[in-house]
Write a protein that holds these residues in place. Structure first.
Motif, PDB file in Angstrom:
ATOM      1  N   HIS A 299       0.869  -1.179   0.000  1.00 19.91           N
ATOM      2  CA  HIS A 299       0.000   0.000   0.000  1.00 19.91           C
ATOM      3  C   HIS A 299       0.904   1.226   0.000  1.00 19.91           C
ATOM      4  CE1 HIS A 299       1.021   0.179   4.279  1.00 19.91           C
ATOM      5  NE2 HIS A 299       0.615  -1.076   4.386  1.00 19.91           N
TER       6      HIS A 299
ATOM      7  N   PHE B 174       3.746   1.412   2.737  1.00 18.60           N
ATOM      8  CA  PHE B 174       4.472   0.186   3.083  1.00 18.60           C
ATOM      9  C   PHE B 174       5.966   0.373   2.806  1.00 18.60           C
ATOM     10  CE2 PHE B 174       5.718  -4.293   2.676  1.00 18.60           C
ATOM     11  CZ  PHE B 174       5.005  -4.865   3.720  1.00 18.60           C
TER      12      PHE B 174
ATOM     13  N   ASP C 106       4.392  -3.716  10.439  1.00 15.86           N
ATOM     14  CA  ASP C 106       3.635  -4.067   9.231  1.00 15.86           C
ATOM     15  C   ASP C 106       4.450  -4.926   8.279  1.00 15.86           C
ATOM     16  OD1 ASP C 106       1.456  -4.104   7.549  1.00 15.86           O
ATOM     17  OD2 ASP C 106       1.805  -2.121   6.702  1.00 15.86           O
TER      18      ASP C 106
ATOM     19  N   TYR D   7       0.951   5.529  11.807  1.00  7.62           N
ATOM     20  CA  TYR D   7       1.105   4.639  10.658  1.00  7.62           C
ATOM     21  C   TYR D   7      -0.240   4.052  10.256  1.00  7.62           C
ATOM     22  CZ  TYR D   7       3.006   0.949   7.685  1.00  7.62           C
ATOM     23  OH  TYR D   7       3.282   0.129   6.620  1.00  7.62           O
TER      24      TYR D   7
ATOM     25  N   ARG E 260      -1.939   4.388   6.707  1.00 12.48           N
ATOM     26  CA  ARG E 260      -2.182   3.129   5.988  1.00 12.48           C
ATOM     27  C   ARG E 260      -3.628   3.052   5.528  1.00 12.48           C
ATOM     28  NH1 ARG E 260      -3.937  -2.072   7.459  1.00 12.48           N
ATOM     29  NH2 ARG E 260      -2.881  -3.796   6.390  1.00 12.48           N
TER      30      ARG E 260
END
Length: 409
Positions: free
Chosen positions: A17, A20, A168, A241, A245
């Motif tokens: 994404h 990332f 992540d 984040y 995200r």
């Protein structure tokens, strides 16, 4: 990952994404090695622990004590003297440390870019609700959970997203892909379970406690687009984040709020129709856990759902050796509350919070992933990171006060 026709792009992009971390060839190769080592240690070498126990540790314990072990702690003491188990534990622990260090190295190398992308994706964090007065609980500050440097609340510099980015990019390795390409198979499983269990249920507000980077919260927001999802955590870095995200994936009906689930004065009684956690309860202390459940009960509307995905509790029916193996993380993976929490009767805690036993239930929930790649696990399988994750859920429907109790399907 299962791709659904009703999920808008860019969420259909597999495995990445807008915020990332970007891994080099060598960094990807290292993660691939660690993922396969993790699978090998768990699936191929793990069963050797039972042989070590049955052939050496147990007979020696019986010879020394004239009886079999009385609990999982005595099994642990006996197994910690066995060379095979010591070798296996060292491999498993080192694998986690290498996974954390590789993720951290990837993130720190590009932290300027990650922070910039997060600010852009989130509109300079517009809508993110951080509260500097929310303190990280002492039980979270005391240990680097999962061997993650700085844990969820650590920052390389003030205001960064390093903790969330590390988490992540590394969780796919930790789970061996068993939660799907975006590591959101747990959230997809929650949505699938809810829609199959109550096809006509339409929650207005959903509270996700201990959201980390929103892996479980986002699928709920997408599955119930009419609902407002509020995802809370005490750690600001992972919330930054998570917010970026979500926005990069086009999910907007979700709020990320810095809050401690032990006390939620910003939410009125009965504010939510669904209060839930995913593999969170074992990271709370024995004192915090009942307070979190009680506060969840308070903010849950009558006929609302409380739902917790966890591993199964230790019961008298569970063999001591299995309890010992499940306890490994408590003593070797910086999960200090795992052992006590899984020995706690969650039904008692739910009842003390206000949920009658008749309103409570247990369920098995399977991660929603591509099962041609990750075959379905069944509870009781030996741990194997080549299979889809499976959880044991503990839930309850809050009584309405009406004679009929549970809401109609």
């Amino acid at each position: 990952m299962a791709i659904h026709d009703d999920i808008p792009p860019p969420y259909s992009m597999v495995g990445t994404h807008g915020v990332f971390p970007k891994a080099s060839h060598d960094e990807r190769a290292r993660f691939n090695f660690l993922a396969n080592l993790n699978k090998h240690v768990a699936g191929s070498l793990g069963p050797g622990n039972r042989l070590a126990y049955e052939k050496r540790a147990l007979p020696k314990f019986v010879a020394d004590h004239g009886r079999e072990p009385a609990d999982r702690f005595e099994v642990r003491k006996a197994m910690n003297q066995d060379p095979y188990h010591r070798f296996w534990s060292a491999l498993k622990r080192n694998n986690m440390e290498m996974r954390q260090q590789n993720g951290r190295a990837i993130v720190l190398r590009q932290l300027d870019d990650l922070d910039a992308r997060a600010r852009t994706a989130s509109g300079n964090y517009q809508g993110l609700e951080l509260d500097p007065l929310v303190a990280v609980p002492p039980y979270q500050r005391a240990v680097d959970i999962h061997c993650m440097p700085g844990s969820y609340h650590g920052e390389e510099r003030p205001g960064d997203v390093s903790a969330g980015a590390n988490y992540d990019c590394g969780i796919f390795v930790t789970t061996g892909g068993g939660m799907g390409a975006l590591s959101d198979g747990g959230g997809q499983a929650l949505a699938k379970w809810a829609k199959e269990t109550r096809p006509h249920w339409s929650p207005r507000r959903i509270l996700d406690i201990g959201t980390t980077v929103g892996h479980s919260a986002l699928p709920l927001a997408m599955a119930f687009p009419q609902a407002e999802v509020i995802a809370i955590d005490t750690a600001a870095p992972v919330l930054r984040y998570a917010h970026a995200r979500a926005r990069s994936l086009g999910v907007n009906n979700i709020r990320f709020v810095q809050a401690n689930a032990e006390s939620l004065p910003q939410f009125a009684d009965g504010h939510f129709d669904w209060v839930q956690t995913t593999m969170f309860l074992h990271e709370t202390s024995g004192q915090a856990l009942p307070r979190i459940i009680a506060e969840g009960y308070r903010v849950l509307a009558p006929e609302g759902l409380m739902f917790h995905l966890e591993q199964p509790q230790y019961t008298p029916e569970m063999p001591l050796f299995e309890q010992f193996m499940r306890d490994w993380d408590a003593f070797n993976n910086n999960e200090p509350f795992w052992s006590a929490m899984h020995a706690t009767d969650l039904h008692d805690i739910l009842e003390e919070a206000g949920f009658p036993r008749a309103a409570q239930f247990e369920a098995k929930v399977h991660a929603v992933v591509d099962e041609t790649i990750f075959p379905r696990s069944v509870e009781g399988d030996a741990e194997d990171f080549g299979r889809a994750a499976v959880w044991h859920a503990y839930g309850a429907w809050k009584p309405s006060g009406k004679p009929s109790g549970k809401p109609a399907a």
